[in-house]
Motif scaffolding. Structure first.
Motif, PDB file in Angstrom:
ATOM      1  N   VAL A   1       0.860  -1.183   0.000  1.00 23.13           N
ATOM      2  CA  VAL A   1       0.000   0.000   0.000  1.00 23.13           C
ATOM      3  C   VAL A   1       0.893   1.228   0.000  1.00 23.13           C
ATOM      4  CG1 VAL A   1      -1.780   1.307   1.225  1.00 23.13           C
ATOM      5  CG2 VAL A   1      -1.844  -1.196   1.242  1.00 23.13           C
ATOM      6  N   PHE A   2       0.702   2.076  -1.016  1.00 24.00           N
ATOM      7  CA  PHE A   2       1.458   3.314  -1.153  1.00 24.00           C
ATOM      8  C   PHE A   2       0.501   4.494  -1.000  1.00 24.00           C
ATOM      9  CE2 PHE A   2       3.196   0.078  -4.011  1.00 24.00           C
ATOM     10  CZ  PHE A   2       4.473  -0.078  -3.478  1.00 24.00           C
ATOM     11  N   VAL A   3       1.007   5.577  -0.453  1.00 24.34           N
ATOM     12  CA  VAL A   3       0.147   6.740  -0.209  1.00 24.34           C
ATOM     13  C   VAL A   3       0.889   8.023  -0.571  1.00 24.34           C
ATOM     14  CG1 VAL A   3      -1.238   7.990   1.490  1.00 24.34           C
ATOM     15  CG2 VAL A   3      -0.942   5.522   1.720  1.00 24.34           C
ATOM     16  N   LEU A   4       0.210   8.920  -1.275  1.00 26.30           N
ATOM     17  CA  LEU A   4       0.728  10.268  -1.482  1.00 26.30           C
ATOM     18  C   LEU A   4       0.331  11.111  -0.277  1.00 26.30           C
ATOM     19  CD1 LEU A   4      -0.081  11.027  -5.238  1.00 26.30           C
ATOM     20  CD2 LEU A   4       1.931   9.952  -4.240  1.00 26.30           C
ATOM     21  N   PRO A   5       1.271  11.739   0.401  1.00 29.69           N
ATOM     22  CA  PRO A   5       0.932  12.526   1.597  1.00 29.69           C
ATOM     23  C   PRO A   5       0.217  13.810   1.215  1.00 29.69           C
ATOM     24  CG  PRO A   5       3.232  12.862   1.015  1.00 29.69           C
ATOM     25  CD  PRO A   5       2.710  11.805   0.063  1.00 29.69           C
ATOM     26  N   GLY A   6      -0.512  14.371   2.179  1.00 28.33           N
ATOM     27  CA  GLY A   6      -1.230  15.613   1.927  1.00 28.33           C
ATOM     28  C   GLY A   6      -1.243  16.511   3.149  1.00 28.33           C
ATOM     29  N   SER A   7      -1.765  17.688   2.977  1.00 29.63           N
ATOM     30  CA  SER A   7      -1.802  18.675   4.047  1.00 29.63           C
ATOM     31  C   SER A   7      -2.706  18.207   5.191  1.00 29.63           C
ATOM     32  CB  SER A   7      -2.331  20.002   3.502  1.00 29.63           C
ATOM     33  OG  SER A   7      -2.606  20.905   4.561  1.00 29.63           O
ATOM     34  N   ILE A   8      -2.263  18.476   6.407  1.00 32.66           N
ATOM     35  CA  ILE A   8      -3.069  18.137   7.585  1.00 32.66           C
ATOM     36  C   ILE A   8      -4.291  19.044   7.697  1.00 32.66           C
ATOM     37  CG2 ILE A   8      -1.092  17.230   8.851  1.00 32.66           C
ATOM     38  CD1 ILE A   8      -1.069  19.862  10.449  1.00 32.66           C
ATOM     39  N   TYR A   9      -4.334  20.115   6.902  1.00 32.36           N
ATOM     40  CA  TYR A   9      -5.439  21.060   6.970  1.00 32.36           C
ATOM     41  C   TYR A   9      -6.512  20.774   5.923  1.00 32.36           C
ATOM     42  CZ  TYR A   9      -2.073  23.574   9.812  1.00 32.36           C
ATOM     43  OH  TYR A   9      -1.182  23.908  10.792  1.00 32.36           O
ATOM     44  N   GLN A  10      -6.324  19.732   5.128  1.00 33.01           N
ATOM     45  CA  GLN A  10      -7.294  19.382   4.101  1.00 33.01           C
ATOM     46  C   GLN A  10      -7.961  18.053   4.444  1.00 33.01           C
ATOM     47  OE1 GLN A  10      -5.442  19.461   0.239  1.00 33.01           O
ATOM     48  NE2 GLN A  10      -4.875  21.624   0.394  1.00 33.01           N
ATOM     49  N   ALA A  11      -9.282  18.083   4.558  1.00 38.87           N
ATOM     50  CA  ALA A  11     -10.027  16.889   4.975  1.00 38.87           C
ATOM     51  C   ALA A  11      -9.836  15.735   3.993  1.00 38.87           C
ATOM     52  CB  ALA A  11     -11.513  17.229   5.097  1.00 38.87           C
ATOM     53  N   ASN A  12      -9.625  16.043   2.718  1.00 37.64           N
ATOM     54  CA  ASN A  12      -9.482  14.996   1.709  1.00 37.64           C
ATOM     55  C   ASN A  12      -8.227  14.161   1.880  1.00 37.64           C
ATOM     56  OD1 ASN A  12     -11.830  15.211   0.305  1.00 37.64           O
ATOM     57  ND2 ASN A  12     -10.886  15.704  -1.661  1.00 37.64           N
ATOM     58  N   HIS A  13      -7.324  14.611   2.750  1.00 39.90           N
ATOM     59  CA  HIS A  13      -6.092  13.855   2.982  1.00 39.90           C
ATOM     60  C   HIS A  13      -6.079  13.156   4.339  1.00 39.90           C
ATOM     61  CE1 HIS A  13      -3.952  15.151  -0.613  1.00 39.90           C
ATOM     62  NE2 HIS A  13      -4.397  16.382  -0.392  1.00 39.90           N
ATOM     63  N   GLY A  14      -7.163  13.300   5.107  1.00 38.59           N
ATOM     64  CA  GLY A  14      -7.184  12.708   6.442  1.00 38.59           C
ATOM     65  C   GLY A  14      -6.992  11.204   6.426  1.00 38.59           C
ATOM     66  N   GLY A  15      -7.707  10.507   5.547  1.00 36.03           N
ATOM     67  CA  GLY A  15      -7.571   9.058   5.460  1.00 36.03           C
ATOM     68  C   GLY A  15      -6.220   8.639   4.923  1.00 36.03           C
ATOM     69  N   SER A  16      -5.705   9.377   3.940  1.00 32.06           N
ATOM     70  CA  SER A  16      -4.391   9.079   3.365  1.00 32.06           C
ATOM     71  C   SER A  16      -3.302   9.170   4.427  1.00 32.06           C
ATOM     72  CB  SER A  16      -4.068  10.063   2.224  1.00 32.06           C
ATOM     73  OG  SER A  16      -5.049  10.035   1.226  1.00 32.06           O
ATOM     74  N   ASN A  17      -3.284  10.286   5.151  1.00 26.93           N
ATOM     75  CA  ASN A  17      -2.250  10.477   6.166  1.00 26.93           C
ATOM     76  C   ASN A  17      -2.359   9.461   7.290  1.00 26.93           C
ATOM     77  OD1 ASN A  17      -1.245  12.642   4.723  1.00 26.93           O
ATOM     78  ND2 ASN A  17      -2.374  14.180   5.897  1.00 26.93           N
ATOM     79  N   ASP A  18      -3.599   9.040   7.586  1.00 29.81           N
ATOM     80  CA  ASP A  18      -3.781   8.028   8.621  1.00 29.81           C
ATOM     81  C   ASP A  18      -3.209   6.680   8.178  1.00 29.81           C
ATOM     82  OD1 ASP A  18      -4.778   7.572  11.267  1.00 29.81           O
ATOM     83  OD2 ASP A  18      -6.360   6.335  10.383  1.00 29.81           O
ATOM     84  N   LEU A  19      -3.322   6.364   6.890  1.00 29.37           N
ATOM     85  CA  LEU A  19      -2.718   5.129   6.371  1.00 29.37           C
ATOM     86  C   LEU A  19      -1.202   5.147   6.552  1.00 29.37           C
ATOM     87  CD1 LEU A  19      -4.688   4.524   3.035  1.00 29.37           C
ATOM     88  CD2 LEU A  19      -4.745   3.085   5.086  1.00 29.37           C
ATOM     89  N   ILE A  20      -0.593   6.303   6.320  1.00 32.53           N
ATOM     90  CA  ILE A  20       0.854   6.428   6.515  1.00 32.53           C
ATOM     91  C   ILE A  20       1.205   6.196   7.972  1.00 32.53           C
ATOM     92  CG2 ILE A  20       2.809   8.020   6.394  1.00 32.53           C
ATOM     93  CD1 ILE A  20       1.373   9.366   4.001  1.00 32.53           C
ATOM     94  N   ARG A  21       0.402   6.771   8.858  1.00 32.30           N
ATOM     95  CA  ARG A  21       0.651   6.583  10.300  1.00 32.30           C
ATOM     96  C   ARG A  21       0.566   5.113  10.688  1.00 32.30           C
ATOM     97  NH1 ARG A  21      -2.165   6.328  14.933  1.00 32.30           N
ATOM     98  NH2 ARG A  21      -4.164   6.417  13.847  1.00 32.30           N
ATOM     99  N   GLN A  22      -0.289   4.350   9.971  1.00 37.91           N
ATOM    100  CA  GLN A  22      -0.467   2.930  10.268  1.00 37.91           C
ATOM    101  C   GLN A  22       0.584   2.047   9.602  1.00 37.91           C
ATOM    102  OE1 GLN A  22      -4.529   1.824   9.295  1.00 37.91           O
ATOM    103  NE2 GLN A  22      -5.331   3.691  10.220  1.00 37.91           N
TER     104      GLN A  22
END
Length: 372
Positions: free
Chosen positions: A252-273
């Protein structure tokens, strides 16, 4: 093509209400599909089917099967594939609840190509749409087939980028192939068919339903070596695909995004996991290990000398796998069985062998070619 009697049996069993892939697998452990279809109502009840399921088999299924066979025969690029077909994708076959029937429109051979799934939000940002297009285009230029779900947003831009890169792309639908959804992507679907394929486990005239889309996500990830999440919110359906990928032992690969944009919340959480954060296509290819000893910036291959000495078997890449590829097409699952190498690793090695000119993908598997 399978005999019509056998194909009819597979289709019939696939349409039985509340008979999912796992329950169907239990039935198939009792008898073959064509033999099961000869059972009496009493025999069906004895092996665990309910009265309404038996009524469906005897009264309603024949009409649905006839419609499917008519759909297939209406065009030469339409195919109904079961696990008995050599074109059934080797990576898909071992997943949990693998589909018993696949409807394919386009080039069925493309299902055997090395694939990377790209998924993300339907309401993607401009940057997300641009990233999906650019990543898909570059992956396509490096002979990676991009697989997605034909949805609005990230999916559509991924398919479009893959086509712009001169490669092919595969769209897995949450409806039947005669019911393209969303309707505004009908033209895109027609372009995909020209070089790639549309795929569905649903009968051709099945309309889209909300419950179908999470279910089709297991096929998107199951066909692929890995999944790239471009942009996903906390409750995005893309996270379902990522979960399936993890269960299926895919990257699973993820493009990171801004913490201030809701559309990246799930993406960034995948990276954290623990998902792999990537920012370029070469990073993905490196993680997949598909380009060992392969320079992404390599110039056109120089013509070897007319009398250059042949390479010895020991100098060839992946000699154990290569030794089992001959002049007749060999399916990936057979190669995995012969070499005791996991299917996903076989696919990875075959991609490098194909890129270096040692093997070529054909209908039914791979054959030896070129320097091999």
């Amino acid at each position: 093509m399978l005999q019509e009697e056998v194909l009819t049996a597979w289709l019939t069993l696939s349409f039985v209400p509340r008979l999912g892939p796992k329950r169907l697998a239990r039935l198939l452990s009792i008898d073959s599909p064509d033999n099961l279809l000869r059972y009496s109502a009493a025999q069906w009840l004895a092996i665990g089917l309910k009265p309404d399921q038996v009524r469906f088999i005897t009264q309603h299924a024949p009409r649905q099967v006839e419609a499917c066979l008519a759909w297939q025969s209406a065009a030469s690029n339409r195919h109904i594939i079961t696990p008995l077909h050599s074109d059934y994708p080797a990576l898909l076959k071992p997943i949990s609840a693998a589909p018993s029937v696949l409807f394919v429109e386009g080039h069925r051979q493309s299902l055997a190509h090395p694939q990377l799934a790209m998924v993300g939000s339907r309401n993607a940002s401009i940057d997300g749409q641009k990233a999906a297009y650019q990543f898909a285009k570059e992956l396509s230029e490096h002979r990676i087939t991009v697989t997605s779900g034909l949805a609005l947003g990230i999916d559509g831009h991924a398919h479009d980028g893959a086509l712009a890169g001169g490669g092919n792309t595969i769209a897995v639908l949450g409806s039947g192939l005669a019911q393209i959804y969303p309707a505004r992507h009908r033209r895109l679907a027609a372009r995909i068919v020209e070089s790639g394929a549309l795929v569905s486990e649903f009968a051709p005239h099945t309309p889209p339903k909300a419950a179908h889309f999470p279910r089709r996500n297991r096929i998107i990830s199951g066909l692929s070596l890995g999944v790239l999440v471009v942009e996903a919110a906390i409750k995005s359906g893309s996270l379902i695909t990522a979960r399936y990928a993890t269960e299926q032992d895919r990257d699973v690969f993820v493009l990171p995004g801004s913490i201030y944009q809701a559309n990246h919340g799930g993406s960034n959480d995948l990276i954290r996991q623990g998902a792999s954060l990537v920012q370029t296509v070469p990073q993905i290819l490196e993680e997949l290990n598909t380009f060992v000893n392969w320079s992404l910036n390599e110039q056109e291959t120089r013509q070897p000398g007319l009398f250059s000495s042949p390479e010895s078997e020991e100098q060839l890449p992946f000699p154990e796998l290569l030794a089992n590829v001959g002049e007749e097409a060999t399916p990936v699952d057979i190669l995995a069985s012969r070499t005791n190498i996991p299917v996903h690793e076989v696919m990875t090695q075959l991609l490098e062998l194909e890129l270096s000119g040692h093997v070529v993908a054909v209908s039914g598997g791979y054959i030896r070619k070129g320097r091999g």
